[in-house]
Design a protein around this motif. Structure first.
Motif, PDB file in Angstrom:
ATOM      1  N   TYR A  71      53.403  -0.869  31.718  1.00 11.37           N
ATOM      2  CA  TYR A  71      54.561   0.308  32.102  1.00 11.37           C
ATOM      3  C   TYR A  71      55.102   0.814  31.261  1.00 11.37           C
ATOM      4  N   LEU A  72      54.633   1.811  30.332  1.00 11.64           N
ATOM      5  CA  LEU A  72      55.615   2.064  30.068  1.00 11.64           C
ATOM      6  C   LEU A  72      56.685   3.724  30.521  1.00 11.64           C
ATOM      7  N   LEU A  73      57.356   4.174  29.692  1.00 11.83           N
ATOM      8  CA  LEU A  73      57.796   5.452  30.425  1.00 11.83           C
ATOM      9  C   LEU A  73      59.056   6.253  28.997  1.00 11.83           C
ATOM     10  N   ASP A  74      58.631   6.975  28.886  1.00 10.46           N
ATOM     11  CA  ASP A  74      59.893   7.905  27.977  1.00 10.46           C
ATOM     12  C   ASP A  74      60.337   8.854  28.166  1.00 10.46           C
ATOM     13  N   THR A  75      61.583   9.018  28.520  1.00  8.03           N
ATOM     14  CA  THR A  75      61.988  10.601  28.373  1.00  8.03           C
ATOM     15  C   THR A  75      61.801  11.691  28.024  1.00  8.03           C
ATOM     16  N   ARG A  76      61.172  11.603  26.936  1.00 11.86           N
ATOM     17  CA  ARG A  76      61.659  12.113  26.081  1.00 11.86           C
ATOM     18  C   ARG A  76      59.771  13.702  26.171  1.00 11.86           C
ATOM     19  N   ASN A  77      58.639  12.419  26.301  1.00 11.76           N
ATOM     20  CA  ASN A  77      58.006  13.220  26.937  1.00 11.76           C
ATOM     21  C   ASN A  77      57.665  14.280  28.331  1.00 11.76           C
ATOM     22  N   ILE A  78      58.679  13.265  28.841  1.00 12.26           N
ATOM     23  CA  ILE A  78      59.192  14.082  30.736  1.00 12.26           C
ATOM     24  C   ILE A  78      59.686  14.848  29.793  1.00 12.26           C
ATOM     25  N   LYS A  79      61.035  14.928  29.495  1.00 10.29           N
ATOM     26  CA  LYS A  79      61.501  16.318  29.031  1.00 10.29           C
ATOM     27  C   LYS A  79      60.398  17.991  28.298  1.00 10.29           C
ATOM     28  N   GLU A  80      59.881  16.989  27.350  1.00 10.28           N
ATOM     29  CA  GLU A  80      58.977  18.012  27.190  1.00 10.28           C
ATOM     30  C   GLU A  80      57.958  18.466  27.939  1.00 10.28           C
ATOM     31  N   ALA A  81      56.933  17.500  29.364  1.00 12.64           N
ATOM     32  CA  ALA A  81      56.619  18.106  30.156  1.00 12.64           C
ATOM     33  C   ALA A  81      57.237  19.290  30.879  1.00 12.64           C
ATOM     34  N   LEU A  82      58.743  18.666  31.540  1.00 11.22           N
ATOM     35  CA  LEU A  82      59.649  19.926  32.463  1.00 11.22           C
ATOM     36  C   LEU A  82      59.976  20.928  31.607  1.00 11.22           C
ATOM     37  N   GLU A  83      59.887  20.779  30.214  1.00  7.69           N
ATOM     38  CA  GLU A  83      60.170  22.146  29.709  1.00  7.69           C
ATOM     39  C   GLU A  83      61.458  22.523  29.941  1.00  7.69           C
ATOM     40  N   ASP A  84      62.284  22.996  31.125  1.00  3.58           N
ATOM     41  CA  ASP A  84      63.103  24.019  30.816  1.00  3.58           C
ATOM     42  C   ASP A  84      64.204  22.858  32.206  1.00  3.58           C
ATOM     43  N   VAL A  85      63.998  22.653  33.249  1.00  4.13           N
ATOM     44  CA  VAL A  85      63.816  21.592  34.387  1.00  4.13           C
ATOM     45  C   VAL A  85      64.980  20.260  33.680  1.00  4.13           C
ATOM     46  N   PRO A  86      66.312  20.075  34.651  1.00  5.82           N
ATOM     47  CA  PRO A  86      66.692  18.928  34.597  1.00  5.82           C
ATOM     48  C   PRO A  86      66.176  17.412  34.955  1.00  5.82           C
ATOM     49  N   LEU A  87      66.541  16.658  33.542  1.00  5.58           N
ATOM     50  CA  LEU A  87      66.060  15.123  34.264  1.00  5.58           C
ATOM     51  C   LEU A  87      66.580  15.508  36.290  1.00  5.58           C
ATOM     52  N   ASN A  88      68.490  15.855  35.638  1.00  8.41           N
ATOM     53  CA  ASN A  88      68.939  15.120  36.971  1.00  8.41           C
ATOM     54  C   ASN A  88      68.440  16.640  38.155  1.00  8.41           C
TER      55      ASN A  88
END
Length: 182
Positions: free
Chosen positions: A142-159
């Motif tokens: 299982y791999l989680l990379d927040t860099r990929n998530i941030k890129e996919a979300l664009e301007d939506v914050p992780l929080n």
């Protein structure tokens, strides 16, 4: 600390205080080799050899609120009690790597604990820092990379509340899918 997830939280908090912009967390469960490996690396300020020695002293801390630093000594003790060991490597200006090996089946190995909540706390509480979490169980990853998530979300914050609910479920499902000890 009674759970490995809390050790991870403590070490990651240290990485953040040391100015890390990227923290890698690796967990490997290998029952065939009776190995439970925990490795955390960061690109923070790093430590000199003298600072590394002090970090292993439970009566030393760089924290201003609490004057004792039990994190690394407790992790080292937990690893040793299960037939393993902890290794601390660090270089000023480069970062720090902490590896702890545990006997996977050893009766004294601490349980993983609530790793999903710990990951959520560090990700949501530190949206400006990148985290990579890799968990391997018998070759399933299982791999989680927040860099990929941030890129996919664009301007939506992780929080953002919808993002945190989605992330929590995705992490839990991913760990269940590989049979992780949670």
């Amino acid at each position: 600390m009674l759970e490995l997830a809390l050790h991870i939280l403590d070490i990651v908090e240290n990485s953040i205080r040391a100015g890390a912009g990227l923290v890698r967390i690796q967990v490997r469960e290998d029952e065939a080799r009776d190995l439970f490996l925990l490795r955390i690396t960061d690109n923070g300020h790093g430590m000199s050899p003298e600072e590394q020695r002090k970090a292993m002293d439970p009566f030393y801390s760089t924290k201003k609120v609490r004057r004792i630093g039990m994190g690394l000594p407790l992790l080292s003790d937990a690893a040793e009690r299960s037939g393993g060991k902890m290794i601390l490597k660090s270089r000023p200006g480069v970062g720090t790597a902490i590896s702890a090996e545990f006997g996977h089946r050893h009766i004294d190995r601490q349980p993983m604990g609530d790793i999903v909540s710990v990951l959520m706390a560090i990700i949501v509480g530190n949206p400006g820092i990148d985290f990579i979490y890799r968990h391997e169980v018998q070759g399933r990853i299982y791999l989680l990379d927040t860099r990929n998530i941030k890129e996919a979300l664009e301007d939506v914050p992780l929080n953002h509340p919808e993002v945190t609910a989605f992330l929590r479920e995705q992490i839990a499902e991913g760990l269940r899918d590989i049979g992780a000890a949670v």
